[in-house]
Design an enzyme around this catalytic site. Sequence first.
Site, short mmCIF file in Angstrom:
data_model
loop_
_atom_site.label_atom_id
_atom_site.label_comp_id
_atom_site.label_asym_id
_atom_site.label_seq_id
_atom_site.Cartn_x
_atom_site.Cartn_y
_atom_site.Cartn_z
N ARG A 126 0.82 -1.22 0.00
CA ARG A 126 0.00 0.00 0.00
C ARG A 126 0.85 1.27 0.00
O ARG A 126 0.39 2.32 -0.47
CB ARG A 126 -0.95 0.00 1.19
CG ARG A 126 -2.19 -0.87 0.94
CD ARG A 126 -3.07 -0.88 2.15
NE ARG A 126 -4.41 -1.38 1.83
CZ ARG A 126 -5.33 -1.63 2.75
NH1 ARG A 126 -5.06 -1.43 4.02
NH2 ARG A 126 -6.52 -2.06 2.38
N LYS A 181 -17.87 -15.71 5.28
CA LYS A 181 -19.25 -15.32 5.63
C LYS A 181 -20.07 -14.92 4.42
O LYS A 181 -19.75 -13.97 3.71
CB LYS A 181 -19.20 -14.13 6.59
CG LYS A 181 -18.66 -14.50 7.95
CD LYS A 181 -19.09 -13.47 8.97
CE LYS A 181 -18.25 -13.58 10.22
NZ LYS A 181 -17.65 -12.31 10.60
N GLY A 191 -7.76 -8.51 0.66
CA GLY A 191 -6.46 -8.88 1.21
C GLY A 191 -6.14 -10.35 1.10
O GLY A 191 -5.02 -10.72 0.77
N GLY A 221 -12.79 -4.08 1.80
CA GLY A 221 -14.17 -3.62 1.93
C GLY A 221 -14.52 -2.58 0.88
O GLY A 221 -15.62 -2.59 0.33
C1 3PG Z 1 -8.56 -1.61 5.10
O1 3PG Z 1 -7.51 -2.13 5.47
O2 3PG Z 1 -9.52 -2.26 4.66
C2 3PG Z 1 -8.64 -0.12 5.08
O3 3PG Z 1 -7.44 0.46 5.47
C3 3PG Z 1 -9.80 0.34 5.94
O4 3PG Z 1 -9.59 -0.04 7.27
P1 3PG Z 1 -10.84 -0.23 8.21
O5 3PG Z 1 -11.58 -1.43 7.75
O6 3PG Z 1 -10.27 -0.38 9.61
O7 3PG Z 1 -11.71 1.01 8.10
#
Ligand code: 3PG
Length: 390
Positions: free
Chosen positions: A49, A186, A340, A363
């Site tokens: 990142r 899930k 990820g 997400g």
């Molecule tokens: C992630 O790793 O998905 C982003 O950096 C967002 O992090 P968060 O889900 O803690 O908001």
Amino acid sequence: MGERASALEGLPLLEDLGDVAGKRVLVRTDFNTPLRDGPDGLEVADDFRIRAALPTIEWLTDHGATVVCCSHVGRPKGAPDPSFAMAPVAARLRELAPGVEVLENLRFDPRETANDSTLTAELISGFDAYVNDAFGVSHRRHASVMGPPQTLPSAAGRLVQREVETLGGLLSDPVRPFVAIVGGAKVADKLGVIHALSKVADTIIVGGGMAFTFLAALGHEVGGSLLDSSRLDECRELLEGPATILLPVDVVALSPDGSFGPGQTAGEVGVFDQDLPAGWIGLDVGSRSAAIFADAIATAGTVLWNGPMGAFEDERFASGTAAVGKAVAASQGRSVIGGGDSCRAIEELGLADEVDFMSTGGGASLEFLEFGDLPALEALRQAPNAPGRN
Ligand code: 3PG
Ligand code: MG
């Protein structure tokens, strides 16, 4: 097809900042990277990142701007916490982009996640322009992504631009056949995106723990596998189309007395068709499923992969994910990976260079695919310098 307005439309890009020479630019990056213990304390375990933000940082510094980055790391509880300090990231950034500063973890201040405008005011003080290059957090209505564009000339950075172009392109104009592979534990986390993909993809491959709710929806016995019985109707509806949904035809399962996880060996491993004996836990797709999935992937014009096919951190249940990863990498079609776990699986297979695009968002990429837009992108479109505004 092609009806959906491009998410790039109205989005200010770096060029829309005008001349940045001599200006101070605040760049919101997503430096939420895994950390590990090193000889001198915590260090960055994976700088993907950080490297992903370099095109934006370099564009700005090449054009004469002074760049200051800001980010969160982890989920500290609104107060300073040494295990989430920005120092390890700052050290890596100094190596990759000398002279570029990064502020302390934004989430050490509770006003960040509360989207408090008093934090925005403090953050932007002394800056002439703002850039959001934090795609991974653009689904969060947090102060550092929602606030600055209300006041400062703002832009989406190159990483955000590429994410929006790539993921937006899947929704509006995919080369067909478009095969989406959705996995993970899930089912509730992925039904929204499967609904959206069902309208644009030709085939959706479903694997991972979530596949058992689909199998149960068809009347199969799933033993002790993960099952979300509140979602059976939704799964049944999705199985009706419009996209063709491919489910595992065989399952690698663990006996009821077993345990799984990295390095675990307890229990017996068996392969079954779509019905499992009582108590057995399905933890991977079998080799016949993997072959069917790989065939579908091989003919794809576009492949999207989000989520592993099983508990791949336990090597007894890693084959399905590896087979899918290899098929995605070998595909002649355009390959896009989000999330990820899938990115980690591809990296562990040594195939990261074989895929066309790895999203920095987990997400965020799912929400973008589900809704075609994200709150922080909408905030950028409201910036004073956004195209079409004056
Ligand atoms: C992630 O790793 O998905 C982003 O950096 C967002 O992090 P968060 O889900 O803690 O908001
Ligand atoms: Mg390829």
